[in-house]
Design an enzyme around this catalytic site. Structure first.
Site, PDB file in Angstrom:
ATOM      1  N   PHE A  22      10.485   8.749   9.635  1.00 51.42           N
ATOM      2  CA  PHE A  22      10.410   9.177  11.038  1.00 51.42           C
ATOM      3  C   PHE A  22       9.612  10.482  11.099  1.00 51.42           C
ATOM      4  O   PHE A  22      10.041  11.474  11.653  1.00 51.42           O
ATOM      5  CB  PHE A  22      11.841   9.344  11.577  1.00 51.42           C
ATOM      6  CG  PHE A  22      11.940   9.546  13.057  1.00 51.42           C
ATOM      7  CD1 PHE A  22      11.373   8.643  13.941  1.00 51.42           C
ATOM      8  CD2 PHE A  22      12.626  10.650  13.570  1.00 51.42           C
ATOM      9  CE1 PHE A  22      11.480   8.829  15.319  1.00 51.42           C
ATOM     10  CE2 PHE A  22      12.741  10.839  14.947  1.00 51.42           C
ATOM     11  CZ  PHE A  22      12.162   9.933  15.817  1.00 51.42           C
ATOM     12  N   GLU A  77      -3.605  19.262   3.586  1.00 51.97           N
ATOM     13  CA  GLU A  77      -2.247  19.743   3.340  1.00 51.97           C
ATOM     14  C   GLU A  77      -2.306  21.169   2.791  1.00 51.97           C
ATOM     15  O   GLU A  77      -3.331  21.597   2.264  1.00 51.97           O
ATOM     16  CB  GLU A  77      -1.574  18.860   2.278  1.00 51.97           C
ATOM     17  CG  GLU A  77      -1.521  17.384   2.607  1.00 51.97           C
ATOM     18  CD  GLU A  77      -0.455  17.060   3.634  1.00 51.97           C
ATOM     19  OE1 GLU A  77       0.519  17.826   3.743  1.00 51.97           O
ATOM     20  OE2 GLU A  77      -0.619  16.044   4.337  1.00 51.97           O
ATOM     21  N   THR A 124       7.645   5.953   4.939  1.00 54.39           N
ATOM     22  CA  THR A 124       8.126   7.164   4.267  1.00 54.39           C
ATOM     23  C   THR A 124       6.973   7.765   3.463  1.00 54.39           C
ATOM     24  O   THR A 124       5.889   7.170   3.356  1.00 54.39           O
ATOM     25  CB  THR A 124       9.313   6.866   3.323  1.00 54.39           C
ATOM     26  OG1 THR A 124       8.894   5.938   2.320  1.00 54.39           O
ATOM     27  CG2 THR A 124      10.504   6.288   4.077  1.00 54.39           C
ATOM     28  N   VAL A 145      -4.858   1.773   3.737  1.00 53.89           N
ATOM     29  CA  VAL A 145      -6.263   2.084   3.423  1.00 53.89           C
ATOM     30  C   VAL A 145      -7.028   2.209   4.746  1.00 53.89           C
ATOM     31  O   VAL A 145      -7.066   1.256   5.524  1.00 53.89           O
ATOM     32  CB  VAL A 145      -6.909   0.967   2.559  1.00 53.89           C
ATOM     33  CG1 VAL A 145      -8.367   1.311   2.233  1.00 53.89           C
ATOM     34  CG2 VAL A 145      -6.126   0.742   1.277  1.00 53.89           C
ATOM     35  N   GLY A 161      -4.221   9.875  11.101  1.00 51.61           N
ATOM     36  CA  GLY A 161      -3.782  10.214  12.459  1.00 51.61           C
ATOM     37  C   GLY A 161      -2.633   9.320  12.878  1.00 51.61           C
ATOM     38  O   GLY A 161      -2.564   8.158  12.463  1.00 51.61           O
ATOM     39  N   LYS A 220      -5.797   4.378  -2.962  1.00 46.86           N
ATOM     40  CA  LYS A 220      -6.388   3.328  -2.115  1.00 46.86           C
ATOM     41  C   LYS A 220      -7.262   2.381  -2.955  1.00 46.86           C
ATOM     42  O   LYS A 220      -7.316   1.176  -2.692  1.00 46.86           O
ATOM     43  CB  LYS A 220      -7.193   3.978  -0.987  1.00 46.86           C
ATOM     44  CG  LYS A 220      -6.270   4.735  -0.022  1.00 46.86           C
ATOM     45  CD  LYS A 220      -7.013   5.729   0.842  1.00 46.86           C
ATOM     46  CE  LYS A 220      -6.042   6.464   1.756  1.00 46.86           C
ATOM     47  NZ  LYS A 220      -6.661   7.613   2.427  1.00 46.86           N
ATOM     48  N   LYS A 271       1.177   4.311   0.522  1.00 41.62           N
ATOM     49  CA  LYS A 271       0.220   3.894  -0.506  1.00 41.62           C
ATOM     50  C   LYS A 271       0.875   3.583  -1.851  1.00 41.62           C
ATOM     51  O   LYS A 271       0.306   2.868  -2.673  1.00 41.62           O
ATOM     52  CB  LYS A 271      -0.833   4.994  -0.705  1.00 41.62           C
ATOM     53  CG  LYS A 271      -1.833   5.070   0.424  1.00 41.62           C
ATOM     54  CD  LYS A 271      -2.419   6.451   0.569  1.00 41.62           C
ATOM     55  CE  LYS A 271      -1.685   7.207   1.647  1.00 41.62           C
ATOM     56  NZ  LYS A 271      -2.204   8.517   1.968  1.00 41.62           N
TER      57      LYS A 271
HETATM   58  N1  LIG Z   1      -0.456  10.676   8.458  1.00 42.34           N
HETATM   59  C1  LIG Z   1      -1.481   9.821   8.355  1.00 42.34           C
HETATM   60  O1  LIG Z   1      -2.497   9.954   9.008  1.00 42.34           O
HETATM   61  C2  LIG Z   1      -1.364   8.631   7.416  1.00 42.34           C
HETATM   62  C3  LIG Z   1      -2.411   7.683   7.356  1.00 42.34           C
HETATM   63  C4  LIG Z   1      -2.294   6.558   6.536  1.00 42.34           C
HETATM   64  C5  LIG Z   1      -1.154   6.418   5.765  1.00 42.34           C
HETATM   65  N2  LIG Z   1      -0.165   7.355   5.809  1.00 42.34           N
HETATM   66  C6  LIG Z   1       1.045   7.150   5.002  1.00 42.34           C
HETATM   67  O2  LIG Z   1       2.133   6.936   5.895  1.00 42.34           O
HETATM   68  C7  LIG Z   1       3.330   7.453   5.335  1.00 42.34           C
HETATM   69  C8  LIG Z   1       3.971   8.424   6.311  1.00 42.34           C
HETATM   70  O3  LIG Z   1       3.089   9.519   6.515  1.00 42.34           O
HETATM   71  P1  LIG Z   1       3.460  10.694   7.527  1.00 42.34           P
HETATM   72  O4  LIG Z   1       2.200  11.418   7.784  1.00 42.34           O
HETATM   73  O5  LIG Z   1       4.253  10.145   8.653  1.00 42.34           O
HETATM   74  O6  LIG Z   1       4.409  11.601   6.615  1.00 42.34           O
HETATM   75  P2  LIG Z   1       5.528  12.623   7.123  1.00 42.34           P
HETATM   76  O7  LIG Z   1       5.214  13.120   8.485  1.00 42.34           O
HETATM   77  O8  LIG Z   1       5.716  13.593   6.018  1.00 42.34           O
HETATM   78  O9  LIG Z   1       6.847  11.712   7.250  1.00 42.34           O
HETATM   79  C9  LIG Z   1       7.442  11.145   6.117  1.00 42.34           C
HETATM   80  C10 LIG Z   1       8.789  10.560   6.505  1.00 42.34           C
HETATM   81  O10 LIG Z   1       9.357   9.974   5.335  1.00 42.34           O
HETATM   82  C11 LIG Z   1      10.686  10.439   5.182  1.00 42.34           C
HETATM   83  N3  LIG Z   1      11.021  10.487   3.766  1.00 42.34           N
HETATM   84  C12 LIG Z   1      10.402  11.193   2.789  1.00 42.34           C
HETATM   85  N4  LIG Z   1      11.036  11.000   1.614  1.00 42.34           N
HETATM   86  C13 LIG Z   1      12.091  10.181   1.867  1.00 42.34           C
HETATM   87  C14 LIG Z   1      13.139   9.655   1.073  1.00 42.34           C
HETATM   88  N5  LIG Z   1      13.242   9.954  -0.223  1.00 42.34           N
HETATM   89  N6  LIG Z   1      14.044   8.825   1.667  1.00 42.34           N
HETATM   90  C15 LIG Z   1      13.943   8.538   2.987  1.00 42.34           C
HETATM   91  N7  LIG Z   1      12.970   9.009   3.801  1.00 42.34           N
HETATM   92  C16 LIG Z   1      12.063   9.827   3.235  1.00 42.34           C
HETATM   93  C17 LIG Z   1      10.685  11.829   5.782  1.00 42.34           C
HETATM   94  O11 LIG Z   1      12.019  12.220   6.104  1.00 42.34           O
HETATM   95  P3  LIG Z   1      12.326  13.654   6.771  1.00 42.34           P
HETATM   96  O12 LIG Z   1      11.791  13.573   8.164  1.00 42.34           O
HETATM   97  O13 LIG Z   1      13.810  13.747   6.749  1.00 42.34           O
HETATM   98  O14 LIG Z   1      11.630  14.655   5.910  1.00 42.34           O
HETATM   99  C18 LIG Z   1       9.801  11.611   7.004  1.00 42.34           C
HETATM  100  O15 LIG Z   1      10.545  11.102   8.063  1.00 42.34           O
HETATM  101  C19 LIG Z   1       2.940   8.104   4.008  1.00 42.34           C
HETATM  102  O16 LIG Z   1       3.221   7.212   2.978  1.00 42.34           O
HETATM  103  C20 LIG Z   1       1.455   8.340   4.155  1.00 42.34           C
HETATM  104  O17 LIG Z   1       0.774   8.329   2.919  1.00 42.34           O
HETATM  105  C21 LIG Z   1      -0.237   8.446   6.618  1.00 42.34           C
END
Ligand SMILES: NC(=O)c1ccc[n+]([C@@H]2O[C@H](COP(=O)([O-])OP(=O)(O)OC[C@H]3O[C@@H](n4cnc5c(N)ncnc54)[C@H](OP(=O)(O)O)[C@@H]3O)[C@@H](O)[C@H]2O)c1
Length: 341
Positions: free
Chosen positions: A11, A212, A99, A155, A324, A227, A128
């Protein structure tokens, strides 16, 4: 009307973006696809998993996210301390896994996905880790269970590369793919081509939220590597391990290198490459100087792109956003609709 019940693991940016998109599109999904998609469960690391059999009220869920209140503040829901426990005891039709990516052992996403597949649910994921470390095994499990596992947004986010290759180009033998699969490094290299120093641009990218605080995964090439591993399995049916990909990030690229490339009419880009060589699949992630007539040379800023060579289509290039909240949620939504079909 087909009814779909969805649980969302994670989330954060993507999980919340997906829930918001699903809510904003609900009328459109009914009109266009005859689908009534309902959120029944959602979870994160800090607050575990909440679930309501007849559906969660999305504005309430989103408000908890926006105000950074715990999911457990949502009253009259069932609650488990971890997502995994919640998934084991509930039954959605589709798990949306978002997650955090973990490239060491793909957890907790791997366990979430295996659990959902074994319970007979479809899974769509932006994560990923599972695709990079165990893509083909997970696809085999999904097939065995008679459900789908889809990972479009892992990807290039919602820019459709995996479905384009596997479905749009079905039957074509893919010879090679080359791509700009990481927006942060392309943003930095584009700014360096404009004459700016690496360190200055990295700091700016961090301020803008492209990079980051710890930029290692991007600048050392690990994100592009993940990827590349996903594409090796899904597109070439040849699982690779990280050590089988020649890896070099952009930290060694100097302004002088970029200037020299420019004076030779070239652009330096971080290129992920997979190429068949007989039965072998050659894989690398490395900075390369591309001639300006290369379709990847003029992909600038945070944009991603993939050039695909196939036996029946000389070269197809797809470019678009690679990150995004809503761009990534779009890939998840497309995958959910494909599962419904
Ligand atoms: N952001 C992008 O643009 C993007 C694009 C493509 C793919 N992705 C992929 O999409 C996924 C989510 O990205 P995001 O940007 O949404 O990351 P994020 O904002 O850091 O959110 C990660 C979520 O995962 C939860 N989480 C982390 N470790 C966990 C665990 N051990 N057990 C249960 N929940 C856990 C976190 O919980 P808490 O809230 O409690 O910390 C948080 O709700 C990642 O795998 C990322 O590589 C992201």
């Amino acid at each position: 009307m087909k009814s779909l019940r969805l649980s969302v693991a994670g989330f954060g940016v993507v999980g919340q973006g997906f829930i918001e998109l699903l809510y904003n599109k609900q009328d459109y999904l009914r009109q266009m696809y005859d689908i009534d998609a309902r959120l029944v469960g959602v979870g994160n690391a800090r607050h575990g998993f909440i679930y309501r059999e007849d559906g969660l009220d999305v504005p309430t869920v989103l408000e908890l996210g926006a105000s950074k209140r715990p999911l457990t503040d949502y009253e009259r829901t069932r609650h488990w301390d971890t997502i995994l426990e919640g998934l084991q005891e509930t039954g959605a039709n589709v798990l949306v896994e978002a997650t955090s990516t973990n490239l060491r052992d793909a957890e907790p996403a791997l366990s979430h996905i295996v659990t959902a597949l074994r319970l007979g649910a479809h899974v769509v994921t932006a994560n990923k880790g599972p695709g990079a470390l165990a893509g083909l095994e997970l696809l085999a499990l999904a097939r065995q269970q008679g459900v789908q596992l889809r990972m479009e947004s892992s990807v290039m986010a919602g820019t459709p590369v995996i479905s384009t290759i596997l479905e749009g180009m079905a039957g074509a033998r893919i010879q090679a793919v080359r791509g700009i699969l990481n927006g942060t490094t392309n943003y930095i290299l584009t700014a360096m081509a404009g004459g700016r120093e690496y360190a200055e641009v990295l700091a700016e990218a961090q301020e803008l939220g492209y990079a980051e605080t710890d930029p290692t995964a991007d600048v050392e090439g690990y994100d592009a590597l993940a990827k590349t591993l996903i594409l090796a399995g899904l597109v070439f049916n040849q699982p690779l391990k990280q050590e089988q990909v020649a890896l070099k990030g952009i930290t060694g690229v100097t302004l002088d290198d970029v200037r020299k490339a420019a004076s030779a009419g070239k652009r330096i880009k971080l290129i992920a490459s997979l190429r068949r060589n007989g039965d072998e699949l050659e894989a690398s992630v490395s900075p390369q100087a591309l001639a300006l007539d290369d379709p990847l040379a003029r992909i600038d800023g945070a944009t991603n792109a993939l050039a695909i060579q196939a036996d029946t289509l000389s070269e197809v290039t797809i470019s678009g956003p690679g990150a995004g909240a809503i761009s990534t949620a779009q890939g998840l939504l497309a995958d959910v609709l494909a599962c419904a079909r």
